[in-house]
Design an enzyme around this catalytic site. Structure first.
Site, PDB file in Angstrom:
ATOM      1  N   HIS A  99       0.845  -1.289   0.066  1.00 54.68           N
ATOM      2  CA  HIS A  99       0.002  -0.065  -0.054  1.00 54.68           C
ATOM      3  C   HIS A  99       0.838   1.255   0.009  1.00 54.68           C
ATOM      4  CE1 HIS A  99       0.618  -1.339   4.179  1.00 54.68           C
ATOM      5  NE2 HIS A  99       0.655   0.074   4.412  1.00 54.68           N
ATOM      6  N   HIS A 101       1.069   5.210   0.573  1.00 52.62           N
ATOM      7  CA  HIS A 101       0.320   6.228   1.601  1.00 52.62           C
ATOM      8  C   HIS A 101       0.538   7.600   0.954  1.00 52.62           C
ATOM      9  CE1 HIS A 101       0.331   3.957   5.353  1.00 52.62           C
ATOM     10  NE2 HIS A 101       1.481   3.570   5.102  1.00 52.62           N
TER      11      HIS A 101
HETATM   12  P1  5GP Z   1       1.582   0.418   7.489  1.00 53.11           P
HETATM   13  O1  5GP Z   1       2.134   0.911   8.677  1.00 53.11           O
HETATM   14  O2  5GP Z   1       1.439  -0.937   7.214  1.00 53.11           O
HETATM   15  O3  5GP Z   1       2.172   1.351   6.207  1.00 53.11           O
HETATM   16  O4  5GP Z   1       0.140   1.193   7.474  1.00 53.11           O
HETATM   17  C1  5GP Z   1      -1.029   0.428   7.574  1.00 53.11           C
HETATM   18  C2  5GP Z   1      -2.045   1.657   7.413  1.00 53.11           C
HETATM   19  O5  5GP Z   1      -3.321   1.077   7.095  1.00 53.11           O
HETATM   20  C3  5GP Z   1      -2.310   2.600   8.687  1.00 53.11           C
HETATM   21  O6  5GP Z   1      -2.031   3.821   8.294  1.00 53.11           O
HETATM   22  C4  5GP Z   1      -3.589   2.135   9.063  1.00 53.11           C
HETATM   23  O7  5GP Z   1      -4.118   3.380   9.764  1.00 53.11           O
HETATM   24  C5  5GP Z   1      -4.280   1.750   7.966  1.00 53.11           C
HETATM   25  N1  5GP Z   1      -5.287   0.374   8.318  1.00 53.11           N
HETATM   26  C6  5GP Z   1      -4.999  -0.460   9.124  1.00 53.11           C
HETATM   27  N2  5GP Z   1      -6.266  -1.103   9.048  1.00 53.11           N
HETATM   28  C7  5GP Z   1      -7.203  -0.524   8.307  1.00 53.11           C
HETATM   29  C8  5GP Z   1      -8.668  -0.718   7.937  1.00 53.11           C
HETATM   30  O8  5GP Z   1      -9.447  -1.745   8.158  1.00 53.11           O
HETATM   31  N3  5GP Z   1      -9.067   0.132   6.925  1.00 53.11           N
HETATM   32  C9  5GP Z   1      -8.520   1.480   6.594  1.00 53.11           C
HETATM   33  N4  5GP Z   1      -9.101   2.120   5.802  1.00 53.11           N
HETATM   34  N5  5GP Z   1      -7.072   1.600   7.018  1.00 53.11           N
HETATM   35  C10 5GP Z   1      -6.621   0.572   7.639  1.00 53.11           C
END
Ligand code: 5GP
Ligand code: ZN
Length: 139
Positions: A99, A101
């Site tokens: 993903h 951001h």
């Molecule tokens: P990472 O730290 O893996 O780069 O970011 C994961 C992101 O996914 C975080 O910013 C978190 O807020 C978001 N996230 C986690 N679970 C969910 C979810 O169920 N729905 C949405 N819309 N975002 C999520």
């Protein structure tokens, strides 16, 4: 991937505020945003890291990031954005489904640039830099 949160969002089993969708890509608002408009851009297929993406899916993800970045900024009247992938656990990736951001940024928002990632920078010799450049270029 039954236990992957983002696969469940793609399947419609977990609701999301979808802002973009095509055959390969889905984008939706982050549930715990760092700023208003914080958007996640994901391949619909489950791939853990950028390194695992087939070239065409990588291109589709980046095309969506490219298209969405100005849309996200405009929607929340931001003057800039930080666009980043946490690529792998050691880099802080918590959801093991690729993903990107898109985080809108504002003057005086108190946020920091990507150079704030580390507190101590490595001291690399010219020879070490040459070796690293050769290793990347020769990959
Ligand atoms: P990472 O730290 O893996 O780069 O970011 C994961 C992101 O996914 C975080 O910013 C978190 O807020 C978001 N996230 C986690 N679970 C969910 C979810 O169920 N729905 C949405 N819309 N975002 C999520
Ligand atoms: Zn997944």
């Amino acid at each position: 991937m039954d236990d992957c949160i983002f696969c469940q969002i793609v399947a419609g089993d977990i609701p999301s505020r979808t802002v973009y969708e095509d055959d390969d890509v889905l984008a939706f608002l982050d549930a715990n945003p760092l700023a208003p408009g914080h958007t996640l851009v994901i391949p619909k297929a489950h791939h853990e890291r950028l390194n695992d993406l087939p070239a065409d899916v990588g291109s589709a993800v980046f095309a969506a990031v490219h298209e969405l970045t100005p849309a996200v900024e405009d929607a929340v009247d931001a003057s800039a954005s930080t666009v980043a992938f946490n690529n792998g656990e050691a880099a802080g990736q918590e959801v093991p489904h690729v993903h990107g951001h898109i985080v809108p940024r504002f003057e005086d928002d108190g946020g920091r640039p990507i150079h704030a990632l580390v507190s101590e920078r490595p001291d690399l010799s010219d020879a070490a830099l040459d070796d690293i450049a050769d290793a990347i270029a020769g990959h």
